[in-house]
Design a protein around this motif. Structure first.
Motif, PDB file in Angstrom:
ATOM      1  N   ASP A 166       0.820  -1.218   0.000  1.00 53.05           N
ATOM      2  CA  ASP A 166       0.000   0.000   0.000  1.00 53.05           C
ATOM      3  C   ASP A 166       0.852   1.266   0.000  1.00 53.05           C
ATOM      4  O   ASP A 166       0.592   2.195  -0.762  1.00 53.05           O
ATOM      5  N   SER A 167       1.861   1.285   0.847  1.00 55.71           N
ATOM      6  CA  SER A 167       2.678   2.501   0.958  1.00 55.71           C
ATOM      7  C   SER A 167       3.410   2.797  -0.352  1.00 55.71           C
ATOM      8  O   SER A 167       3.528   3.954  -0.754  1.00 55.71           O
ATOM      9  N   GLU A 168       3.868   1.754  -1.037  1.00 55.07           N
ATOM     10  CA  GLU A 168       4.546   1.943  -2.322  1.00 55.07           C
ATOM     11  C   GLU A 168       3.573   2.451  -3.380  1.00 55.07           C
ATOM     12  O   GLU A 168       3.918   3.328  -4.174  1.00 55.07           O
ATOM     13  N   VAL A 169       2.376   1.898  -3.390  1.00 51.09           N
ATOM     14  CA  VAL A 169       1.358   2.336  -4.342  1.00 51.09           C
ATOM     15  C   VAL A 169       1.013   3.798  -4.105  1.00 51.09           C
ATOM     16  O   VAL A 169       0.955   4.596  -5.053  1.00 51.09           O
ATOM     17  N   LEU A 170       0.815   4.164  -2.858  1.00 50.56           N
ATOM     18  CA  LEU A 170       0.467   5.545  -2.536  1.00 50.56           C
ATOM     19  C   LEU A 170       1.585   6.511  -2.922  1.00 50.56           C
ATOM     20  O   LEU A 170       1.321   7.590  -3.462  1.00 50.56           O
ATOM     21  N   ARG A 171       2.826   6.123  -2.665  1.00 49.63           N
ATOM     22  CA  ARG A 171       3.954   6.987  -3.043  1.00 49.63           C
ATOM     23  C   ARG A 171       4.038   7.139  -4.557  1.00 49.63           C
ATOM     24  O   ARG A 171       4.281   8.232  -5.072  1.00 49.63           O
ATOM     25  N   SER A 172       3.841   6.060  -5.276  1.00 47.83           N
ATOM     26  CA  SER A 172       3.879   6.107  -6.735  1.00 47.83           C
ATOM     27  C   SER A 172       2.780   7.027  -7.283  1.00 47.83           C
ATOM     28  O   SER A 172       3.026   7.849  -8.169  1.00 47.83           O
ATOM     29  N   LEU A 173       1.598   6.905  -6.740  1.00 45.41           N
ATOM     30  CA  LEU A 173       0.497   7.759  -7.186  1.00 45.41           C
ATOM     31  C   LEU A 173       0.752   9.220  -6.819  1.00 45.41           C
ATOM     32  O   LEU A 173       0.457  10.123  -7.612  1.00 45.41           O
ATOM     33  N   ALA A 174       1.309   9.446  -5.654  1.00 47.07           N
ATOM     34  CA  ALA A 174       1.628  10.816  -5.242  1.00 47.07           C
ATOM     35  C   ALA A 174       2.642  11.439  -6.199  1.00 47.07           C
ATOM     36  O   ALA A 174       2.522  12.621  -6.556  1.00 47.07           O
ATOM     37  N   ARG A 175       3.622  10.669  -6.644  1.00 46.57           N
ATOM     38  CA  ARG A 175       4.601  11.185  -7.607  1.00 46.57           C
ATOM     39  C   ARG A 175       3.929  11.577  -8.915  1.00 46.57           C
ATOM     40  O   ARG A 175       4.284  12.580  -9.527  1.00 46.57           O
ATOM     41  N   GLN A 176       2.946  10.799  -9.344  1.00 44.85           N
ATOM     42  CA  GLN A 176       2.234  11.115 -10.580  1.00 44.85           C
ATOM     43  C   GLN A 176       1.433  12.410 -10.445  1.00 44.85           C
ATOM     44  O   GLN A 176       1.222  13.113 -11.426  1.00 44.85           O
ATOM     45  N   LEU A 177       1.001  12.723  -9.250  1.00 48.75           N
ATOM     46  CA  LEU A 177       0.225  13.944  -9.018  1.00 48.75           C
ATOM     47  C   LEU A 177       1.087  15.199  -9.025  1.00 48.75           C
ATOM     48  O   LEU A 177       0.574  16.306  -9.188  1.00 48.75           O
ATOM     49  N   GLU A 178       2.378  15.050  -8.857  1.00 49.60           N
ATOM     50  CA  GLU A 178       3.268  16.190  -8.701  1.00 49.60           C
ATOM     51  C   GLU A 178       3.536  16.962  -9.986  1.00 49.60           C
ATOM     52  O   GLU A 178       3.982  18.096  -9.928  1.00 49.60           O
ATOM     53  N   ASN A 179       3.288  16.372 -11.139  1.00 44.10           N
ATOM     54  CA  ASN A 179       3.660  17.017 -12.386  1.00 44.10           C
ATOM     55  C   ASN A 179       2.440  17.597 -13.111  1.00 44.10           C
ATOM     56  O   ASN A 179       1.717  16.889 -13.798  1.00 44.10           O
ATOM     57  N   PRO A 180       2.226  18.922 -13.002  1.00 37.95           N
ATOM     58  CA  PRO A 180       1.066  19.540 -13.638  1.00 37.95           C
ATOM     59  C   PRO A 180       1.148  19.569 -15.165  1.00 37.95           C
ATOM     60  O   PRO A 180       0.161  19.880 -15.832  1.00 37.95           O
ATOM     61  N   ALA A 181       2.298  19.218 -15.735  1.00 34.27           N
ATOM     62  CA  ALA A 181       2.444  19.216 -17.195  1.00 34.27           C
ATOM     63  C   ALA A 181       1.664  18.071 -17.845  1.00 34.27           C
ATOM     64  O   ALA A 181       1.448  18.093 -19.062  1.00 34.27           O
ATOM     65  N   PHE A 182       1.239  17.097 -17.044  1.00 33.67           N
ATOM     66  CA  PHE A 182       0.521  15.932 -17.572  1.00 33.67           C
ATOM     67  C   PHE A 182      -0.809  15.761 -16.847  1.00 33.67           C
ATOM     68  O   PHE A 182      -0.978  14.859 -16.020  1.00 33.67           O
ATOM     69  N   PRO A 183      -1.800  16.614 -17.157  1.00 35.05           N
ATOM     70  CA  PRO A 183      -3.061  16.582 -16.403  1.00 35.05           C
ATOM     71  C   PRO A 183      -3.841  15.279 -16.543  1.00 35.05           C
ATOM     72  O   PRO A 183      -4.490  14.860 -15.585  1.00 35.05           O
ATOM     73  N   LEU A 184      -3.765  14.618 -17.679  1.00 37.08           N
ATOM     74  CA  LEU A 184      -4.511  13.356 -17.824  1.00 37.08           C
ATOM     75  C   LEU A 184      -3.902  12.254 -16.961  1.00 37.08           C
ATOM     76  O   LEU A 184      -4.625  11.444 -16.379  1.00 37.08           O
ATOM     77  N   ILE A 185      -2.585  12.259 -16.864  1.00 36.01           N
ATOM     78  CA  ILE A 185      -1.928  11.291 -15.976  1.00 36.01           C
ATOM     79  C   ILE A 185      -2.288  11.601 -14.531  1.00 36.01           C
ATOM     80  O   ILE A 185      -2.535  10.694 -13.728  1.00 36.01           O
ATOM     81  N   ARG A 186      -2.355  12.884 -14.190  1.00 35.11           N
ATOM     82  CA  ARG A 186      -2.742  13.272 -12.829  1.00 35.11           C
ATOM     83  C   ARG A 186      -4.169  12.814 -12.526  1.00 35.11           C
ATOM     84  O   ARG A 186      -4.450  12.317 -11.430  1.00 35.11           O
ATOM     85  N   LEU A 187      -5.069  12.983 -13.484  1.00 33.45           N
ATOM     86  CA  LEU A 187      -6.457  12.548 -13.270  1.00 33.45           C
ATOM     87  C   LEU A 187      -6.545  11.040 -13.090  1.00 33.45           C
ATOM     88  O   LEU A 187      -7.295  10.548 -12.244  1.00 33.45           O
ATOM     89  N   GLN A 188      -5.778  10.318 -13.870  1.00 37.52           N
ATOM     90  CA  GLN A 188      -5.740   8.854 -13.720  1.00 37.52           C
ATOM     91  C   GLN A 188      -5.226   8.482 -12.325  1.00 37.52           C
ATOM     92  O   GLN A 188      -5.749   7.569 -11.674  1.00 37.52           O
ATOM     93  N   ALA A 189      -4.215   9.197 -11.861  1.00 36.28           N
ATOM     94  CA  ALA A 189      -3.661   8.944 -10.523  1.00 36.28           C
ATOM     95  C   ALA A 189      -4.681   9.282  -9.443  1.00 36.28           C
ATOM     96  O   ALA A 189      -4.779   8.570  -8.436  1.00 36.28           O
ATOM     97  N   VAL A 190      -5.445  10.353  -9.636  1.00 35.95           N
ATOM     98  CA  VAL A 190      -6.494  10.723  -8.669  1.00 35.95           C
ATOM     99  C   VAL A 190      -7.505   9.596  -8.553  1.00 35.95           C
ATOM    100  O   VAL A 190      -7.898   9.198  -7.453  1.00 35.95           O
ATOM    101  N   ARG A 191      -7.931   9.061  -9.694  1.00 37.80           N
ATOM    102  CA  ARG A 191      -8.898   7.959  -9.684  1.00 37.80           C
ATOM    103  C   ARG A 191      -8.342   6.735  -8.966  1.00 37.80           C
ATOM    104  O   ARG A 191      -9.005   6.131  -8.113  1.00 37.80           O
ATOM    105  N   ALA A 192      -7.107   6.372  -9.271  1.00 35.80           N
ATOM    106  CA  ALA A 192      -6.486   5.215  -8.632  1.00 35.80           C
ATOM    107  C   ALA A 192      -6.287   5.456  -7.141  1.00 35.80           C
ATOM    108  O   ALA A 192      -6.471   4.545  -6.324  1.00 35.80           O
TER     109      ALA A 192
END
Length: 86
Positions: free
Chosen positions: A3-29
């Motif tokens: 769980d902690s690894e998954v959460l960290r990975s998703l948090a990293r995906q949220l950090e980059n505003p240059a890729f909003p679709l990837i961020r939205l996918q990370a929000v859903r996950a």
């Protein structure tokens, strides 16, 4: 992956505003993963003797919301364990 690894990975995906679709996918996950963790934590708290009011206080919701969620979980588990109808 834990769980902690998954959460960290998703948090990293949220950090980059240059890729909003990837961020939205990370929000859903992330929402789905947090829902899983919430359910596990609620059931664990109940097993350890926590009251519905204590759980509701920690989640910032009403006790009715906790009762409803626990009822739905019980119904889902009952459906999963009941034999299929012929």
């Amino acid at each position: 992956m834990q769980d902690s690894e998954v959460l960290r990975s998703l948090a990293r995906q949220l950090e980059n505003p240059a890729f909003p679709l990837i961020r939205l996918q990370a929000v859903r996950a992330l929402r789905a993963k947090l829902d899983e963790i919430e359910v596990e934590s609620m059931l664990g708290a109940r097993e350890l003797g926590a009251s519905v009011i204590q759980i509701a206080d920690q989640l910032g919701v009403t006790r009715q919301a906790v009762y409803l969620k626990l009822k739905r979980l019980d119904e889902m588990r009952a459906r999963e364990t009941s034999p299929p109808e012929a």
